[in-house]
Design a protein around this motif. Structure first.
Motif, PDB file in Angstrom:
ATOM      1  N   LEU A 152       0.821  -1.202   0.000  1.00  0.00           N
ATOM      2  CA  LEU A 152       0.000   0.000   0.000  1.00  0.00           C
ATOM      3  C   LEU A 152       0.858   1.257   0.000  1.00  0.00           C
ATOM      4  O   LEU A 152       1.835   1.353   0.747  1.00  0.00           O
ATOM      5  N   ARG A 153       0.504   2.205  -0.856  1.00  0.00           N
ATOM      6  CA  ARG A 153       1.151   3.529  -0.867  1.00  0.00           C
ATOM      7  C   ARG A 153       0.090   4.576  -0.557  1.00  0.00           C
ATOM      8  O   ARG A 153      -1.021   4.522  -1.091  1.00  0.00           O
ATOM      9  N   HIS A 154       0.430   5.565   0.295  1.00  0.00           N
ATOM     10  CA  HIS A 154      -0.573   6.555   0.649  1.00  0.00           C
ATOM     11  C   HIS A 154      -0.750   7.590  -0.459  1.00  0.00           C
ATOM     12  O   HIS A 154      -0.182   7.473  -1.544  1.00  0.00           O
ATOM     13  N   ARG A 158       3.983   7.457  -0.944  1.00  0.00           N
ATOM     14  CA  ARG A 158       5.071   6.988  -0.082  1.00  0.00           C
ATOM     15  C   ARG A 158       4.776   5.618   0.520  1.00  0.00           C
ATOM     16  O   ARG A 158       3.636   5.250   0.748  1.00  0.00           O
ATOM     17  N   TRP A 159       5.855   4.911   0.779  1.00  0.00           N
ATOM     18  CA  TRP A 159       5.790   3.581   1.387  1.00  0.00           C
ATOM     19  C   TRP A 159       5.970   3.719   2.887  1.00  0.00           C
ATOM     20  O   TRP A 159       6.940   4.321   3.346  1.00  0.00           O
ATOM     21  N   GLU A 160       5.036   3.164   3.654  1.00  0.00           N
ATOM     22  CA  GLU A 160       5.125   3.208   5.106  1.00  0.00           C
ATOM     23  C   GLU A 160       5.194   1.773   5.631  1.00  0.00           C
ATOM     24  O   GLU A 160       4.186   1.054   5.627  1.00  0.00           O
ATOM     25  N   PRO A 161       6.379   1.339   6.085  1.00  0.00           N
ATOM     26  CA  PRO A 161       6.524  -0.062   6.518  1.00  0.00           C
ATOM     27  C   PRO A 161       5.510  -0.485   7.577  1.00  0.00           C
ATOM     28  O   PRO A 161       5.047  -1.628   7.578  1.00  0.00           O
ATOM     29  N   ARG A 177      -7.822   3.706   0.156  1.00  0.00           N
ATOM     30  CA  ARG A 177      -8.679   4.887   0.146  1.00  0.00           C
ATOM     31  C   ARG A 177      -8.532   5.629  -1.177  1.00  0.00           C
ATOM     32  O   ARG A 177      -7.547   5.437  -1.895  1.00  0.00           O
ATOM     33  N   PRO A 178      -9.489   6.509  -1.508  1.00  0.00           N
ATOM     34  CA  PRO A 178      -9.340   7.333  -2.712  1.00  0.00           C
ATOM     35  C   PRO A 178      -8.030   8.118  -2.677  1.00  0.00           C
ATOM     36  O   PRO A 178      -7.672   8.707  -1.652  1.00  0.00           O
ATOM     37  N   GLY A 179      -7.300   8.084  -3.787  1.00  0.00           N
ATOM     38  CA  GLY A 179      -6.018   8.773  -3.865  1.00  0.00           C
ATOM     39  C   GLY A 179      -4.840   7.883  -3.554  1.00  0.00           C
ATOM     40  O   GLY A 179      -3.703   8.167  -3.967  1.00  0.00           O
ATOM     41  N   GLU A 180      -5.063   6.789  -2.801  1.00  0.00           N
ATOM     42  CA  GLU A 180      -3.995   5.829  -2.539  1.00  0.00           C
ATOM     43  C   GLU A 180      -3.894   4.847  -3.703  1.00  0.00           C
ATOM     44  O   GLU A 180      -4.803   4.751  -4.520  1.00  0.00           O
ATOM     45  N   HIS A 181      -2.797   4.127  -3.750  1.00  0.00           N
ATOM     46  CA  HIS A 181      -2.684   3.050  -4.726  1.00  0.00           C
ATOM     47  C   HIS A 181      -1.840   1.940  -4.129  1.00  0.00           C
ATOM     48  O   HIS A 181      -1.242   2.095  -3.060  1.00  0.00           O
ATOM     49  N   VAL A 182      -1.803   0.821  -4.825  1.00  0.00           N
ATOM     50  CA  VAL A 182      -1.087  -0.359  -4.341  1.00  0.00           C
ATOM     51  C   VAL A 182      -0.030  -0.749  -5.362  1.00  0.00           C
ATOM     52  O   VAL A 182      -0.308  -0.833  -6.562  1.00  0.00           O
TER      53      VAL A 182
END
Length: 303
Positions: A152-154, A158-161, A177-182
């Motif tokens: 998951l990226r916010h 960015r990547w949050e471990p 969530r809307p705006g995030e991507h994987v």
């Protein structure tokens, strides 16, 4: 009772099955997936697997290449030829365009790999991609080994471990969530040797520079780099012609060659089998900027 010992073919079949399952999961869970494709060996294997996953239907994803402008000509030619052969849509996010219009500035060291992050995130946002598939593998580098298959990226990419999700029993969580991507890594469990053995088994074509050839190179920081628009030899640096090949292909300013006589795939497999360094550890100068260079870039949004 005699237990059967798994053969290498069994291993490749299991890895292929897992990757195809992941790719199909992406098609089922996301609305606008895209495949990162540079023409390198890992992204070429990923494209081959994606085509298999949906055969005989056409591949339902477009391709995205973040072009640094410092790519080897052989790789760009292979990229364009492959895209045409599959009849796919290719989106190119150009680092050079960002430099030309002032959105990015050249680094003092001339390396453009760290400059890929902004064009990548802008392309994801502009095209509203919610899943981005790439050919990253856990054996390449320590930061990659920390990442899940579905990462998951916010909203800022960015990547949050700490937000990594468990992946038990091959269950993948694509909620966002809307705006995030994987970011999705179907080759996570593959090794460099697995990739090469699969290329041999499937007879997958690659750019010619993956095999040994004569090339002008210069020794810098313990690596054989190629002179070109991206690298001008210093007065005290001698340009020599050697038999070399590339274990990974990327920005020419930071991607080194290795001395080699491996002109065919069987020789490459033998060479990789004997190596004690991953391809990034042996040939990527940008990963030597600090002990946490890759992890720092991933936190900023790099793939």
């Amino acid at each position: 009772m005699t237990l059967a010992v798994p053969t290498r073919l069994d291993v490749l079949a299991r890895l292929e099955s897992e990757a195809i399952h992941i790719i199909r999961e992406v098609a089922g869970e996301f609305d606008r997936p895209v495949i990162l494709f540079s023409g390198g060996k890992d992204s070429t294997v990923l494209l081959h697997l994606a085509a298999k996953a949906f055969w005989p239907a056409p591949l339902p994803f477009p391709l995205l290449h973040v072009d640094t402008g410092h790519n080897f000509p052989e790789v760009i030619e292979f990229r364009d030829r492959t895209v045409a052969r599959y009849g796919l849509r290719l989106i190119v996010a150009s680092v050079q365009e960002y430099i030309d219009d002032g959105r990015l500035a050249e680094r003092p060291d001339g390396t453009r790999n760290p400059l890929q992050t902004v064009p990548l995130l802008d392309a994801i946002s502009a095209h509203r991609f919610d899943a981005v598939l790439g050919g990253g593998r856990r054996d390449e580098e320590r930061a990659r080994a920390k990442e899940r298959i579905f990462s998951l990226r916010h909203a800022f990419g960015r990547w949050e471990p700490r937000r990594q999700r468990p992946e038990l029993w091959d269950l993948y969580n694509g909620r966002h969530r809307p705006g995030e991507h994987v970011r999705v890594f179907p080759l996570s469990n593959w090794t460099e040797l697995d990739v090469w053995r699969y290329i041999a088994r499937e007879r997958i074509e690659l750019p010619s520079i993956y095999y040994a050839h004569r090339r002008r190179v210069v020794r810098r920081n313990g690596m054989w780099l190629t002179p070109g628009p991206w690298l001008v030899p210093a007065p005290d640096e001698e340009v020599v012609e050697l038999m070399v090949r590339f274990r990974t292909v990327g920005d020419g300013s930071c991607t080194g060659a290795v001395e080699s006589e491996a002109t065919d795939i069987e020789s490459v497999i033998a060479e990789v089998s004997a190596s004690r360094l991953t391809e990034r550890g042996a040939t990527r100068a940008d990963d030597r900027l600090s002990t946490a260079a890759m992890e720092d870039r991933k936190r900023e949004g790099y793939f």
